[in-house]
Design a protein around this motif. Structure first.
Motif, PDB file in Angstrom:
ATOM      1  N   ASN A 106       0.738  -1.237   0.091  1.00 52.31           N
ATOM      2  CA  ASN A 106      -0.187   0.044  -0.062  1.00 52.31           C
ATOM      3  C   ASN A 106       0.814   1.296  -0.159  1.00 52.31           C
ATOM      4  OD1 ASN A 106      -2.503  -1.535   0.276  1.00 52.31           O
ATOM      5  ND2 ASN A 106      -2.148  -1.730   2.035  1.00 52.31           N
TER       6      ASN A 106
ATOM      7  N   PRO B 217       2.849   4.312  -1.447  1.00 57.00           N
ATOM      8  CA  PRO B 217       2.458   5.428  -2.567  1.00 57.00           C
ATOM      9  C   PRO B 217       3.777   4.859  -3.529  1.00 57.00           C
ATOM     10  CG  PRO B 217       3.365   6.583  -0.899  1.00 57.00           C
ATOM     11  CD  PRO B 217       3.029   5.244  -0.013  1.00 57.00           C
ATOM     12  N   SER B 218       3.627   4.615  -4.832  1.00 58.18           N
ATOM     13  CA  SER B 218       4.552   4.497  -5.740  1.00 58.18           C
ATOM     14  C   SER B 218       4.785   6.080  -6.375  1.00 58.18           C
ATOM     15  CB  SER B 218       3.900   3.678  -6.777  1.00 58.18           C
ATOM     16  OG  SER B 218       2.778   4.169  -7.562  1.00 58.18           O
TER      17      SER B 218
ATOM     18  N   ILE C 130       3.954   7.013  -9.314  1.00 57.39           N
ATOM     19  CA  ILE C 130       3.154   7.658 -10.090  1.00 57.39           C
ATOM     20  C   ILE C 130       1.742   7.916  -9.150  1.00 57.39           C
ATOM     21  CG2 ILE C 130       3.917   6.435 -12.187  1.00 57.39           C
ATOM     22  CD1 ILE C 130       1.733   4.191 -11.752  1.00 57.39           C
TER      23      ILE C 130
ATOM     24  N   ILE D 230      -0.181   5.978  -7.047  1.00 58.36           N
ATOM     25  CA  ILE D 230      -1.036   4.886  -6.510  1.00 58.36           C
ATOM     26  C   ILE D 230      -0.405   3.818  -5.863  1.00 58.36           C
ATOM     27  CG2 ILE D 230      -2.465   4.938  -8.748  1.00 58.36           C
ATOM     28  CD1 ILE D 230      -1.060   2.614  -9.832  1.00 58.36           C
TER      29      ILE D 230
ATOM     30  N   SER E 284       1.720   0.816  -4.390  1.00 60.82           N
ATOM     31  CA  SER E 284       3.045   0.035  -5.130  1.00 60.82           C
ATOM     32  C   SER E 284       2.645  -1.059  -5.531  1.00 60.82           C
ATOM     33  CB  SER E 284       4.076  -0.080  -4.113  1.00 60.82           C
ATOM     34  OG  SER E 284       4.685   1.198  -3.796  1.00 60.82           O
TER      35      SER E 284
ATOM     36  N   MET F  10      -0.672  -2.063  -6.583  1.00 62.15           N
ATOM     37  CA  MET F  10      -1.370  -2.004  -7.668  1.00 62.15           C
ATOM     38  C   MET F  10      -0.731  -1.618  -8.869  1.00 62.15           C
ATOM     39  SD  MET F  10      -4.756   0.609  -8.370  1.00 62.15           S
ATOM     40  CE  MET F  10      -5.535  -0.146  -7.021  1.00 62.15           C
ATOM     41  N   ALA F  11       0.513  -0.597  -8.754  1.00 57.93           N
ATOM     42  CA  ALA F  11       1.369  -0.164  -9.771  1.00 57.93           C
ATOM     43  C   ALA F  11       2.057  -1.745 -10.081  1.00 57.93           C
ATOM     44  CB  ALA F  11       2.409   0.669  -9.131  1.00 57.93           C
ATOM     45  N   VAL F  12       2.504  -2.601  -9.544  1.00 55.23           N
ATOM     46  CA  VAL F  12       3.329  -3.751 -10.078  1.00 55.23           C
ATOM     47  C   VAL F  12       2.358  -4.459 -11.056  1.00 55.23           C
ATOM     48  CG1 VAL F  12       4.142  -5.950  -9.436  1.00 55.23           C
ATOM     49  CG2 VAL F  12       4.737  -4.087  -8.160  1.00 55.23           C
ATOM     50  N   TYR F  13       0.906  -4.697 -10.423  1.00 54.55           N
ATOM     51  CA  TYR F  13       0.072  -5.301 -11.448  1.00 54.55           C
ATOM     52  C   TYR F  13      -0.133  -4.433 -12.813  1.00 54.55           C
ATOM     53  CZ  TYR F  13      -0.856  -8.273  -7.187  1.00 54.55           C
ATOM     54  OH  TYR F  13      -0.595  -9.080  -6.317  1.00 54.55           O
ATOM     55  N   ILE F  14      -0.392  -3.327 -12.537  1.00 54.18           N
ATOM     56  CA  ILE F  14      -0.632  -2.460 -13.716  1.00 54.18           C
ATOM     57  C   ILE F  14       0.757  -2.357 -14.866  1.00 54.18           C
ATOM     58  CG2 ILE F  14      -1.053  -0.113 -14.932  1.00 54.18           C
ATOM     59  CD1 ILE F  14      -2.823   0.415 -12.317  1.00 54.18           C
ATOM     60  N   GLY F  15       1.992  -2.268 -14.149  1.00 55.74           N
ATOM     61  CA  GLY F  15       3.088  -2.407 -14.811  1.00 55.74           C
ATOM     62  C   GLY F  15       3.251  -3.734 -15.471  1.00 55.74           C
TER      63      GLY F  15
END
Length: 505
Positions: free
Chosen positions: A223, A225-226, A228, A230, A232, A234-239
């Motif tokens: 959780n 913050p990354s 960008i 959001i 972290s 979630m950022a890995v999955y989107i990435g």
């Protein structure tokens, strides 16, 4: 608070099988079916390229090499993100889902459930590439996490786990290869995908046996913050999803990977490591130099060894008598032979090294590398003999194909177990991850070079000339390795002595 490397096991997960945590066998069967998935698809890939895209041998071999090169490059990123953000468990699940989706994409395209074109096919391959990056490095790490430092069962655990890898690699070509080539590639890909789904189910059903191992590095990591804005995790999955079209582009453009991307990435790594070497202590510096030299020679070995899925499969398809007890097997099936020899020879080789070590006669790491290169060259001597049997239009005997795989496997058993251990011994502590990354990157380069070499069989050179060239390439490198052995061994001893001084200090 950080999750410790050896988290307490729950009462249920403390129960053992054959003296090992039950979680080991969850990972064993998960990896077995993942390797069934991976090698099942790999057995078919070069034939699929030629059939679907009407590629010639050169184009199919280079695309095959680019695919496998990317497969071995992505674990660098997957391991890093697992270490720092999502943990090993989530990485394994994410990787399994992406790989299964890729296999079923190839399967559904064959059934025309989705459009069968270059976009869907390369996107499916890209899903497997990205998925492998999250899965492959992290399930191996999970095995180690089941045991505290100094636990004498650790080596035995990895031996058991390695056997699972080879059982999967043994079964995959026999079933996926035969069914895929005989009845339709989409059936083979679908079967490989089902193997990955089975592995994922085993992992999810058995995760309670893994204790607290493999969770995110800190409770807040997912959780946090990354950059960008959001979380972290979630950022890995989107990435990961955003990486798919990038991987699809590169696998569809092997010339860009070979001529631009690989030299740029490899050159950058090498320059950085040389810079680190010259700002290190003398003992660290020679350790880095020794590791770099052995890594470069590993490229030669794997570029020759990995002809199994390209030029050797193409040669088997066209020029080898594949009838066994009157029944003709498909060419892709014979990729099972290497795994069979690994299963048969791994224990005798382990016994041999122990016996030689006790008498002070075990070959040094560079000597084993040289022996590996000579043996992979001898495998191609058998293939040259086979190629000459076909000069009058006849078919070569399966004996020579099996002989080639035998020497390739004995070479692998000399080099492969040594490589990762060598990196951990020679690299400075601050560069352990980077040097390990360079080792895997060298394997990726080997696949690219191997694809180019295999592609030469589609030119006027033909199989015999290319196989002969590989003999000189491999055996010549082995001789050079023997010549360099005293220097590299001296550097290793200097580095190991510095380790002893650091431990004593």
């Amino acid at each position: 608070m950080s999750t410790p490397n050896y988290a307490p096991l729950t009462p249920e997960s403390e129960r053992t099988i054959l003296g090992h945590p039950r979680g080991l066998f969850v990972l064993f069967f998960t990896e077995l079916w993942e390797r069934f998935n991976f090698y099942g698809m790999r057995a078919l890939l070069i034939f699929y390229f030629m059939d679907t895209f009407a590629m010639n041998k050169t184009g199919a071999s280079e695309s095959y090499g680019a695919y496998n090169g990317l497969v071995y490059a992505t674990p660098l990123l997957g391991g890093l993100l697992a270490d720092r953000v999502i943990g090993y468990r989530r990485s394994i699940v994410l990787g399994a889902i992406l790989m299964a989706a890729g296999e079923f994409g190839l399967c559904f395209a064959g059934f025309h459930l989705i459009p069968k074109n270059q976009y869907t096919i390369f996107a499916s391959l890209a899903l497997i590439i990205v998925g492998n990056g999250f899965f492959k490095p992290n399930i191996s790490t999970m095995v180690g996490k089941l045991y505290p430092q100094g636990d004498k069962r650790r080596d035995s655990a990895f031996t058991i786990f390695y056997m699972g890898i080879n059982i999967g690699a043994f079964l995959a070509p026999i079933f996926c290869g035969q069914i895929g080539q005989k009845y339709g590639f989409h059936y083979g890909f679908g079967l490989a995908g089902l193997g990955m789904v089975l592995g994922l189910i085993i992992f999810l059903k058995g995760k309670h046996l893994l204790g607290n191992h493999g969770l995110p590095p800190t409770p807040e990591a997912m959780n946090a913050p990354s950059p960008i804005g959001i979380p972290s995790g979630m950022a890995v999955y989107i990435g990961a999803l955003l990486l798919v079209p990038i991987a699809a582009f590169f696998v569809s453009k092997p010339d860009i990977v070979i001529h631009y991307a690989a030299p740029l990435v490899g050159g950058g790594f090498l320059i950085y490591l040389l810079w680190e070497a010259f700002r290190s202590t003398p003992a660290e510096r020679v350790g880095i130099f020794a590791a770099l030299i052995l890594s470069f020679f590993s490229i030669v070995f794997w570029a020759c060894f990995e002809q199994a899925g390209s030029s050797m499969s193409l040669f088997t398809e066209s020029h080898v008598d594949r009838k066994v007890f009157g029944y003709e097997l498909e060419a892709s099936v014979f990729q099972f032979v290497n795994a069979l020899f690994i299963i048969l020879l791994a224990s005798p080789f382990a016994w041999l090294w122990i016996k030689l070590a006790r008498s002070g006669k075990e070959p040094s790491s560079p000597m084993k590398f040289g022996l590996a290169l000579i043996q992979v060259g001898l495998g191609f001597v058998a293939l040259v003999i086979a190629a000459r049997q076909t000069a009058d239009g006849g078919k070569a005997s399966l004996f020579w194909l099996f002989a080639a795989y035998f020497f390739h496997t004995t070479g692998e058993l000399c080099l492969s177990p040594v490589g990762l251990s060598m990196i951990t011994k020679l690299a400075p502590a601050r560069l352990g991850g980077v040097m390990m990354g360079f080792w895997f990157l060298c394997t990726a380069f080997a696949h690219l070079i191997g694809g180019v070499i295999a592609g030469m069989t589609g030119s006027d050179a033909g199989f015999e000339k290319v196989f002969t060239m590989i003999i000189y390439f491999a055996c010549g490198s082995g001789v050079v390795m023997f010549i360099l052995t005293p220097v590299i061994k001296k550097w290793e001893n200097i580095r190991l002595a510095s380790h002893a001084e650091e431990a004593a200090g």
